[in-house]
Write a protein that holds these residues in place. Structure first.
Motif, PDB file in Angstrom:
ATOM      1  N   THR A 181       0.843  -1.182   0.014  1.00 25.19           N
ATOM      2  CA  THR A 181      -0.116   0.001   0.150  1.00 25.19           C
ATOM      3  C   THR A 181       1.092   1.306  -0.123  1.00 25.19           C
ATOM      4  O   THR A 181       1.999   1.094   0.291  1.00 25.19           O
ATOM      5  N   GLN A 182       0.497   2.241  -0.419  1.00 23.39           N
ATOM      6  CA  GLN A 182       1.189   3.501  -0.224  1.00 23.39           C
ATOM      7  C   GLN A 182       0.809   4.156   1.392  1.00 23.39           C
ATOM      8  O   GLN A 182      -0.242   4.273   1.661  1.00 23.39           O
ATOM      9  N   ILE A 183       2.175   4.382   1.948  1.00 21.45           N
ATOM     10  CA  ILE A 183       1.715   4.968   3.088  1.00 21.45           C
ATOM     11  C   ILE A 183       2.628   6.184   3.137  1.00 21.45           C
ATOM     12  O   ILE A 183       3.332   6.814   2.510  1.00 21.45           O
ATOM     13  N   VAL A 184       2.179   6.890   4.374  1.00 24.61           N
ATOM     14  CA  VAL A 184       2.674   8.237   4.815  1.00 24.61           C
ATOM     15  C   VAL A 184       3.015   8.091   6.123  1.00 24.61           C
ATOM     16  O   VAL A 184       2.001   7.872   7.153  1.00 24.61           O
ATOM     17  N   GLY A 185       4.133   8.203   6.550  1.00 19.79           N
ATOM     18  CA  GLY A 185       4.715   7.950   7.956  1.00 19.79           C
ATOM     19  C   GLY A 185       6.066   8.254   8.222  1.00 19.79           C
ATOM     20  O   GLY A 185       6.880   8.863   7.663  1.00 19.79           O
ATOM     21  N   LEU A 186       6.426   7.810   9.663  1.00 21.48           N
ATOM     22  CA  LEU A 186       7.894   8.082  10.143  1.00 21.48           C
ATOM     23  C   LEU A 186       8.369   6.673  10.728  1.00 21.48           C
ATOM     24  O   LEU A 186       7.601   5.914  11.164  1.00 21.48           O
TER      25      LEU A 186
END
Length: 346
Positions: A181-186
């Protein structure tokens, strides 16, 4: 006299319609209108602008492009600032107002990326307003996070789309058998990650906080959106980015409010990020979900006539993140059995 005014208005409408549908210069305006409608609860109306088949083609084309925009390997690293600069005290959070053609918004800079945690709701069956998450958890600031299932735009905000990772633990897996999946995070060091990843890769990379969303708009210091025509319409926007020194950038753009702010396309957001030094950036949930909270006050003007929406996730900033209490509200629940349209508990 009245009949002449009516006749003039009719001729003006006919001329405008002819230009919009017949003139080559009107095509770009039609697609801009269609793309803007696609980002709203009235997506179906775009078929009256570009036709039903073209609408389906447009949505498919965007989805394919967004996936491709997440493929390039991100190689950015966080560079420590010079000792003299590091010694100079900076506030943890700084907020700057930004304006452009048709939009007003804010850039929130978080100078220490390790101070961010992903907040989730406190009750089963209901999302939570970001302002409520901020107050309840003792955060000093918060921005809306990932998307969620929202049947008829009246969902309860409790069923996220994709993955939710908080404090290094997988809180929610809604991939339904998909491998990535496409994620946005740290990650654990505060480095931002965005793009296509598998669960295995996320584990290997030590991802600590993440949601699923797309598209990634900047990678390795370069913008991926070529121009405004590829900017996916005009809407309220939320995005997250990171500078080379590690500082996080949250861009929040208001929209759908004539006279104040109509909204921005993703190209606008990308350019704001680049101007502020972002080497990586990605889109987050926008529209009526867009909200920025600081010191228990809503900074922006959410577009929903009902105020803040109930959401499943938010990026929260803490002075002492190790003290944040963020339990997994989805533990033991089957994502396929969560009713996204069920009325929220009172």
């Amino acid at each position: 006299m009245l009949s002449r005014v009516i006749l003039f208005c009719m001729l003006l409408l006919l001329a405008g319609g002819a230009w919009l549908y017949l003139a080559p210069s009107g095509a770009s305006t039609r697609y801009l209108i269609a793309d803007t409608l696609i980002t709203t609860q009235h997506r179906y109306m775009a078929k009256y602008i570009i036709g039903e088949e073209e609408l389906k083609h447009r949505v498919t084309e965007y989805n394919q492009r967004f996936v491709q925009m997440g493929d390039e390997k991100d190689t950015h690293t966080i560079e420590q600032p010079p000792a003299a600069e590091a010694e100079a005290e900076k506030p943890l959070v700084e907020i700057e107002k930004v304006t452009g053609s048709g939009y007003t918004g804010y850039v929130m800079t978080v100078n220490d990326p390790t101070k961010v945690r992903l907040g989730v709701p406190s009750r089963i069956g209901s999302g939570e307003k970001v302002s409520s998450m901020v107050k309840r958890t003792g955060a000093i600031a918060g921005v809306n996070g990932g998307g969620f299932a929202d049947p008829n735009w009246s969902g309860n905000g409790f069923k996220p789309i994709g993955l939710v990772i908080s404090q290094g633990r997988l809180y929610y897996d809604g991939l339904g058998g998909k491998t990535s999946t496409q994620i946005v995070g740290l990650d654990k060091q505060g480095k931002m990650l965005a793009g296509n990843y598998s669960l295995e890769e996320l584990g290997e990379l030590g991802v600590k906080e993440a949601v699923s969303f797309q598209p990634r708009i900047i990678v390795n210091g370069k913008g991926l959106i070529k121009n405004a025509a590829e900017g996916w319409g005009i809407a309220p926007r939320t995005a997250m980015g990171q500078r080379a020194d590690g500082a996080l950038l949250f861009v929040v753009i208001d929209g759908r409010q004539p006279g104040y702010s109509i909204g921005a396309n993703l190209y606008d957001v990308q350019q704001i990020m680049l101007k502020h030094g972002a080497v990586i950036a990605a889109n987050l949930d926008g529209g009526s979900s867009t909200v920025l909270v600081k010191d228990n006050e809503i900074v922006n003007q959410p577009s929903s006539q009902y105020g803040e929406r109930y959401l499943p996730t938010a990026f929260l900033v803490f002075e002492h993140p190790e003290e944040a209490d963020i339990p997994n509200i989805w533990e033991g629940l089957d994502p396929s059995q969560i009713d996204a349209g069920k009325k929220r508990p009172q």
